[in-house]
Design an enzyme around this catalytic site. Structure first.
Site, PDB file in Angstrom:
ATOM      1  CE  LYS A 125      12.798 -56.115 -14.063  1.00 25.78           C
ATOM      2  NZ  LYS A 125      11.569 -56.884 -13.831  1.00 25.78           N
TER       3      LYS A 125
HETATM    4  P1  NAD Z   1       3.424 -49.970 -16.111  1.00 27.84           P
HETATM    5  O1  NAD Z   1       4.459 -49.023 -16.581  1.00 27.84           O
HETATM    6  O2  NAD Z   1       2.491 -50.588 -17.075  1.00 27.84           O
HETATM    7  O3  NAD Z   1       2.522 -49.268 -14.957  1.00 27.84           O
HETATM    8  C1  NAD Z   1       3.087 -48.705 -13.810  1.00 27.84           C
HETATM    9  C2  NAD Z   1       1.978 -48.021 -13.020  1.00 27.84           C
HETATM   10  O4  NAD Z   1       2.537 -47.552 -11.779  1.00 27.84           O
HETATM   11  C3  NAD Z   1       1.382 -46.805 -13.693  1.00 27.84           C
HETATM   12  O5  NAD Z   1      -0.011 -46.766 -13.437  1.00 27.84           O
HETATM   13  C4  NAD Z   1       2.064 -45.638 -12.993  1.00 27.84           C
HETATM   14  O6  NAD Z   1       1.272 -44.463 -12.991  1.00 27.84           O
HETATM   15  C5  NAD Z   1       2.186 -46.191 -11.594  1.00 27.84           C
HETATM   16  N1  NAD Z   1       3.215 -45.523 -10.802  1.00 27.84           N
HETATM   17  C6  NAD Z   1       4.482 -45.204 -11.160  1.00 27.84           C
HETATM   18  N2  NAD Z   1       5.094 -44.564 -10.151  1.00 27.84           N
HETATM   19  C7  NAD Z   1       4.216 -44.515  -9.131  1.00 27.84           C
HETATM   20  C8  NAD Z   1       4.258 -43.994  -7.819  1.00 27.84           C
HETATM   21  N3  NAD Z   1       5.355 -43.394  -7.340  1.00 27.84           N
HETATM   22  N4  NAD Z   1       3.154 -44.128  -7.030  1.00 27.84           N
HETATM   23  C9  NAD Z   1       2.050 -44.731  -7.506  1.00 27.84           C
HETATM   24  N5  NAD Z   1       1.949 -45.232  -8.733  1.00 27.84           N
HETATM   25  C10 NAD Z   1       3.010 -45.127  -9.539  1.00 27.84           C
HETATM   26  O7  NAD Z   1       4.231 -51.080 -15.288  1.00 27.84           O
HETATM   27  P2  NAD Z   1       3.799 -52.599 -15.004  1.00 27.84           P
HETATM   28  O8  NAD Z   1       4.349 -53.444 -16.095  1.00 27.84           O
HETATM   29  O9  NAD Z   1       2.350 -52.656 -14.658  1.00 27.84           O
HETATM   30  O10 NAD Z   1       4.685 -52.922 -13.704  1.00 27.84           O
HETATM   31  C11 NAD Z   1       4.260 -52.565 -12.384  1.00 27.84           C
HETATM   32  C12 NAD Z   1       5.023 -53.389 -11.370  1.00 27.84           C
HETATM   33  O11 NAD Z   1       4.811 -54.772 -11.642  1.00 27.84           O
HETATM   34  C13 NAD Z   1       6.546 -53.201 -11.368  1.00 27.84           C
HETATM   35  O12 NAD Z   1       7.024 -53.382 -10.048  1.00 27.84           O
HETATM   36  C14 NAD Z   1       7.026 -54.345 -12.229  1.00 27.84           C
HETATM   37  O13 NAD Z   1       8.377 -54.701 -11.964  1.00 27.84           O
HETATM   38  C15 NAD Z   1       6.063 -55.427 -11.799  1.00 27.84           C
HETATM   39  N6  NAD Z   1       5.922 -56.539 -12.736  1.00 27.84           N
HETATM   40  C16 NAD Z   1       5.537 -56.338 -14.024  1.00 27.84           C
HETATM   41  C17 NAD Z   1       5.388 -57.419 -14.868  1.00 27.84           C
HETATM   42  C18 NAD Z   1       4.879 -57.287 -16.269  1.00 27.84           C
HETATM   43  O14 NAD Z   1       4.678 -58.325 -16.923  1.00 27.84           O
HETATM   44  N7  NAD Z   1       4.637 -56.098 -16.765  1.00 27.84           N
HETATM   45  C19 NAD Z   1       5.689 -58.712 -14.404  1.00 27.84           C
HETATM   46  C20 NAD Z   1       6.072 -58.896 -13.084  1.00 27.84           C
HETATM   47  C21 NAD Z   1       6.184 -57.786 -12.259  1.00 27.84           C
END
Ligand code: NAD
Length: 436
Positions: A125
């Site tokens: 990561k």
């Molecule tokens: P992103 O940046 O597209 O979206 C993040 C979202 O979380 C946004 O809507 C933001 O407003 C919200 N957010 C941020 N801080 C917050 C808070 N304190 N309280 C409430 N909402 C909050 O990110 P993403 O890619 O959707 O990733 C989200 C989660 O999923 C993370 O934990 C990431 O590690 C995990 N994840 C992502 C992927 C991927 O393919 N993108 C894969 C596996 C896991």
């Protein structure tokens, strides 16, 4: 050959301070999860310390010239947690709260996730402590390129393959791929995944994590006798993961009755119009001020909303001992990485709430990243239907295997997933042996 016994405790002085349980934060949560699975690992437990120490930690200074001529420095990280089963693999996060503890934990969860769904990767990561919203597009590009150059000494298509995470997207991946390729002197599309389609990205990758959450959600709901049609769903985080999962649930007839993002919480008991909400976020950057819903000012009320399914899809350590008692969902699908603390896990388990853990629920992203990497190597690209079919099959099989083990061993799905994954990683470790 006799099997050496498991050391009851590694002497404290040989543990680097940043690897300690007392070092609170996500890495402490990860270590606790490894401790919980250790009694189930049999003779492989003698290798478990491998999982409690990242293989390689790189901290880099990322200086850029701002548009106003000043110089800004950002702290960046790339952690390769384990490469026993293959190259490192895991996203890159741009967020103002990124810490080494967080990146280490996320890299450990990648090791577990990749093994749980049996893709041939270790875990890694990366991240930069920065609020990307405060940078111009030019500044963002310069920061991304300098960071890629700095970590270029340890990444590569056969070494460690970054991907998008919070605050990064396909454009950032394009800049990373180009920077690495320029430094190498030839185009290396397999160095990152989550790229734009025009640069060797895969169809279906953008939706893959949210789709995976939906697929395992449907499977788990059917085991609980819960119909998706009419089910009430609340979602924390409406980005790549939460937004897509919400859309797929709504398309299947579920009602999205509450959404929280970094700015606000919106609710509508008859179900939000997901497409309209998405358009509002695209235009304004947040759910705040969305006309088709009521807004609640006390953020903590989100956890007590009446619902059947909760999808945490924002950041880690959101479901805690403080709010777990209030959760009314029957089913939690961990779209985010590490959203539930071990104490909250116990509380929810006692309440009879079923949790599909992150290492299964959000593994759709890395699964299609794996498909992307394979397609890049073979320079032969698959149709979206083919990708979604393979993704759905792989996610269902991974959940079914973990489900069966959880029934047999009478453990949670999280513990079962960790048993499956840690066994795979430590078997590989044992078979390879130590070098020299
Ligand atoms: P992103 O940046 O597209 O979206 C993040 C979202 O979380 C946004 O809507 C933001 O407003 C919200 N957010 C941020 N801080 C917050 C808070 N304190 N309280 C409430 N909402 C909050 O990110 P993403 O890619 O959707 O990733 C989200 C989660 O999923 C993370 O934990 C990431 O590690 C995990 N994840 C992502 C992927 C991927 O393919 N993108 C894969 C596996 C896991």
């Amino acid at each position: 050959m006799s099997t050496p016994s498991v050391p009851s405790q590694v002497p404290h002085h040989v543990i680097p301070s940043y690897l300690n349980h007392d070092n609170l934060g996500p890495w402490g949560v990860y270590l606790e999860q490894i401790d919980r699975v250790t009694p189930h690992l049999g003779s492989l437990a003698r290798w478990v310390e491998t999982l409690k120490r990242p293989k390689r930690v790189l901290i880099v200074d990322v200086p850029i010239e701002r548009d106003d001529g000043s110089i800004a420095h950002f702290e960046g990280y790339r952690v390769q947690h384990n490469t026993s089963r293959g190259p490192g693999k895991g996203g890159v996060r741009f967020h103002q709260d990124v810490t080494l503890s967080e990146v280490m934990a996320l890299s450990g969860w990648m090791t577990v996730k990749n093994a749980a769904v049996n893709v041939p990767y270790g875990g890694a990561k990366g991240g930069i402590r920065v609020d990307p919203k405060t940078l111009s597009r030019g500044e963002l590009q310069r920061m991304t390129r300098r960071y890629t150059s700095e970590i270029g000494i340890i990444i590569g298509p056969n070494k460690d393959i970054p991907a998008p995470d919070v605050g990064t997207d396909s454009q950032i991946m394009a800049w990373m791929m180009d920077t690495y390729s320029m430094n190498q002197g030839s185009t290396a599309s397999g160095v990152v995944t989550g790229k734009p389609i025009s640069l060797g990205g895969s169809l279906g990758r953008n939706e893959a994590t949210g789709r995976g959450v939906f697929v395992v959600g449907c499977e788990a709901a059917s085991k609980l006798g819960l119909e998706i049609k009419g089910a009430r769903v609340i979602v924390q985080g409406f980005g790549n993961v939460g937004g897509i999962a919400a859309r797929l649930f709504a398309d299947a007839g579920a009602l999205i009755v509450g959404v929280q993002d970094h700015k606000s919480t919106v609710v509508r008991s008859s179900g939000l119009d997901v497409a309209a909400l998405q358009a509002h976020i695209t235009a304004t950057g947040s759910v705040a001020g969305f006309a088709g819903a009521d807004e609640i000012s006390d953020r903590s009320q989100f956890w007590g909303l009446d619902c059947d399914i909760l999808v945490p899809a924002a950041l880690e350590q959101q479901i805690t001992a403080e709010n777990a008692h209030r959760i009314r969902a029957k089913l939690i699908l961990e779209g985010a990485n590490g959203p539930t603390t071990p104490e909250a896990d116990d509380i929810l388990h006692d309440k009879g709430v079923l949790i599909v853990p992150d290492v299964i629920a959000n593994a759709g992203g890395v699964t299609v990243s794996y498909f992307e990497w394979v397609q890049d190597f073979s320079s032969f690209f698959w149709s979206e239907d083919e990708i979604n079919l393979r993704l759905t099959r792989l996610m269902r099989e991974a959940l079914a295997a973990v489900w069966q083990l959880s029934v047999e061993k009478k453990v949670s799905l999280r513990t079962a997933a960790f048993i499956v994954a840690c066994t795979r990683v430590l078997e590989a470790r044992e078979m390879r042996g130590l070098y020299p």
